[in-house]
Design a protein around this motif. Structure first.
Motif, PDB file in Angstrom:
ATOM      1  N   ILE A   8       0.850  -1.200   0.000  1.00 31.36           N
ATOM      2  CA  ILE A   8       0.000   0.000   0.000  1.00 31.36           C
ATOM      3  C   ILE A   8       0.889   1.255   0.000  1.00 31.36           C
ATOM      4  O   ILE A   8       0.685   2.187  -0.778  1.00 31.36           O
ATOM      5  CB  ILE A   8      -0.939  -0.004   1.232  1.00 31.36           C
ATOM      6  N   MET A  24       6.239  -1.703  12.641  1.00 34.25           N
ATOM      7  CA  MET A  24       4.927  -1.582  13.285  1.00 34.25           C
ATOM      8  C   MET A  24       4.187  -2.927  13.291  1.00 34.25           C
ATOM      9  O   MET A  24       3.629  -3.344  14.320  1.00 34.25           O
ATOM     10  CB  MET A  24       4.098  -0.522  12.536  1.00 34.25           C
ATOM     11  N   TYR A  44      -7.149   0.499  13.212  1.00 32.63           N
ATOM     12  CA  TYR A  44      -6.538  -0.788  13.596  1.00 32.63           C
ATOM     13  C   TYR A  44      -6.026  -0.812  15.041  1.00 32.63           C
ATOM     14  O   TYR A  44      -6.364  -1.737  15.800  1.00 32.63           O
ATOM     15  CB  TYR A  44      -5.432  -1.181  12.611  1.00 32.63           C
ATOM     16  N   TYR A  87     -11.722  -5.747  12.106  1.00 27.54           N
ATOM     17  CA  TYR A  87     -10.539  -5.722  11.225  1.00 27.54           C
ATOM     18  C   TYR A  87     -10.938  -5.956   9.775  1.00 27.54           C
ATOM     19  O   TYR A  87     -10.418  -5.309   8.859  1.00 27.54           O
ATOM     20  CB  TYR A  87      -9.543  -6.815  11.630  1.00 27.54           C
ATOM     21  N   LYS A 120      -7.896  -1.657   1.816  1.00 28.25           N
ATOM     22  CA  LYS A 120      -7.238  -2.424   0.761  1.00 28.25           C
ATOM     23  C   LYS A 120      -7.974  -2.332  -0.568  1.00 28.25           C
ATOM     24  O   LYS A 120      -7.448  -1.784  -1.529  1.00 28.25           O
ATOM     25  CB  LYS A 120      -7.109  -3.893   1.188  1.00 28.25           C
TER      26      LYS A 120
HETATM   27  C1  RET Z   1      -1.476  -2.739  15.709  1.00 26.57           C
HETATM   28  C2  RET Z   1      -1.343  -2.940  17.218  1.00 26.57           C
HETATM   29  C3  RET Z   1      -0.200  -2.266  17.799  1.00 26.57           C
HETATM   30  C4  RET Z   1      -0.229  -0.777  17.553  1.00 26.57           C
HETATM   31  C5  RET Z   1      -0.545  -0.416  16.138  1.00 26.57           C
HETATM   32  C6  RET Z   1      -1.146  -1.308  15.263  1.00 26.57           C
HETATM   33  C7  RET Z   1      -1.403  -0.803  13.892  1.00 26.57           C
HETATM   34  C8  RET Z   1      -1.814  -1.484  12.843  1.00 26.57           C
HETATM   35  C9  RET Z   1      -2.115  -0.947  11.539  1.00 26.57           C
HETATM   36  C10 RET Z   1      -2.488  -1.855  10.599  1.00 26.57           C
HETATM   37  C11 RET Z   1      -2.865  -1.612   9.255  1.00 26.57           C
HETATM   38  C12 RET Z   1      -3.209  -2.655   8.526  1.00 26.57           C
HETATM   39  C13 RET Z   1      -3.639  -2.634   7.167  1.00 26.57           C
HETATM   40  C14 RET Z   1      -3.767  -3.840   6.574  1.00 26.57           C
HETATM   41  C15 RET Z   1      -4.083  -4.071   5.226  1.00 26.57           C
HETATM   42  O1  RET Z   1      -3.807  -5.115   4.733  1.00 26.57           O
HETATM   43  C16 RET Z   1      -0.543  -3.727  15.016  1.00 26.57           C
HETATM   44  C17 RET Z   1      -2.923  -3.080  15.406  1.00 26.57           C
HETATM   45  C18 RET Z   1      -0.191   1.000  15.732  1.00 26.57           C
HETATM   46  C19 RET Z   1      -2.062   0.499  11.256  1.00 26.57           C
HETATM   47  C20 RET Z   1      -3.903  -1.378   6.447  1.00 26.57           C
END
Ligand code: RET
Length: 272
Positions: free
Chosen positions: A114, A139, A205, A229, A237
């Motif tokens: 992404i 992260m 998230y 989620y 996505k």
């Molecule tokens: C966690 C927990 C720990 C603190 C932070 C998190 C951030 C996760 C993010 C995930 C984005 C995921 C995407 C997936 C697409 O496939 C790991 C939840 C900051 C920002 C966009």
């Protein structure tokens, strides 16, 4: 031999538990279906894309649903979920909670795609792109650690905070640095849309982690946490990738015009 047997038992237990829980299994199957349709659609949308930078963006974008199918198939099969005994002090202390740890692992592959697509769109320089993608992988992996630590509640949240620190690097770049590059590249309009979509949804998230089963357990339902989620994934996505690819396919001259990240561009300007 013993450990193989344990792994298999846990995996089929998880598979059975997921299959018997409509809320949970639907949150996974919906994404497998949408990721499959998106991949087919993106192949079709990219059929006439020409030029190295536009093709690069298209390839990164196509990887997003492909990684997603693999990720969700791993979850639905029970391969990438496990039962974690929560440490003392956790709302579910002593209980075995189903952790979808495969999500965090595969985010380490999908989120760089992404950011790669977004960074190429804004035509950011390579060192910037590398830094932001490295922070993003940090992260995801520390997020995985936060979910898997069973020895100490404080260390679960410790890893959560480290993950948040990496996340700040990513957010800072998207919010304050890359918009300038996008303006110079003439892609600021679409970049602005994708930036808002990304920042708003990505912030969801860590919130879901914090309030879901693995964090404060304000909801003790794995199905609800998983749906949260999954819903974020649909926007972050497939919708993201669709908007990006639609714009790239329609604006190929703009994408080819600036070529600082073009793989063929060296020290000398291209002569075409
Ligand atoms: C966690 C927990 C720990 C603190 C932070 C998190 C951030 C996760 C993010 C995930 C984005 C995921 C995407 C997936 C697409 O496939 C790991 C939840 C900051 C920002 C966009």
């Amino acid at each position: 031999m013993v450990s193989t047997a344990v792994l298999q038992a846990t995996q089929s237990d998880a598979f059975e538990q997921i299959s018997n829980d409509l809320l949970l299994s639907s949150s996974l199957w919906v994404n497998i279906a949408l990721a499959g349709l998106s991949a087919l659609l993106f192949v079709y949308m990219g059929r006439n894309v020409e030029g190295s930078r536009a093709k690069f963006i298209w390839a990164a974008t196509l990887m997003i649903p492909l990684v997603s199918i693999s990720s969700y198939t791993g979850l639905v099969s029970g391969l990438t979920v496990g039962f974690i005994e929560m440490p003392a002090g956790h709302a579910l202390a002593g209980e075995e909670v189903m952790s979808q740890w495969g999500r965090y692992l595969t985010w380490a592959l999908s989120t760089p795609m992404i950011l790669l697509a977004l960074g190429l769109l804004a035509d950011v320089d390579r060192s910037d792109l590398f830094t932001v993608i490295a922070a993003d992988i940090g992260m995801c992996i520390t997020g995985l650690a936060a979910a898997l630590v069973t020895s100490s509640l404080a260390l679960r949240w410790g890893f959560y905070l480290i993950s948040c620190a990496f996340f700040v690097v990513v957010l800072y770049a998207i919010l304050f640095e890359w918009p300038e590059d996008a303006a110079a590249a003439g892609t600021d309009q679409i970049f602005g849309t994708l930036r808002i979509l990304t920042v708003v949804l990505w912030l969801g998230y860590p919130v879901v982690w914090a309030v879901g089963v693995e964090g404060l357990a304000l909801t003790t339902s794995v199905g609800i946490t998983s749906w949260a989620y999954s819903a974020l994934d649909v926007g972050a996505k497939y919708l993201f990738a669709f908007l990006l690819l639609r714009w790239v396919a329609a604006n190929q001259e703009t994408v080819s015009a600036s070529a600082s990240t073009d793989t063929t561009a060296g020290a000398a300007p291209a002569d075409d």
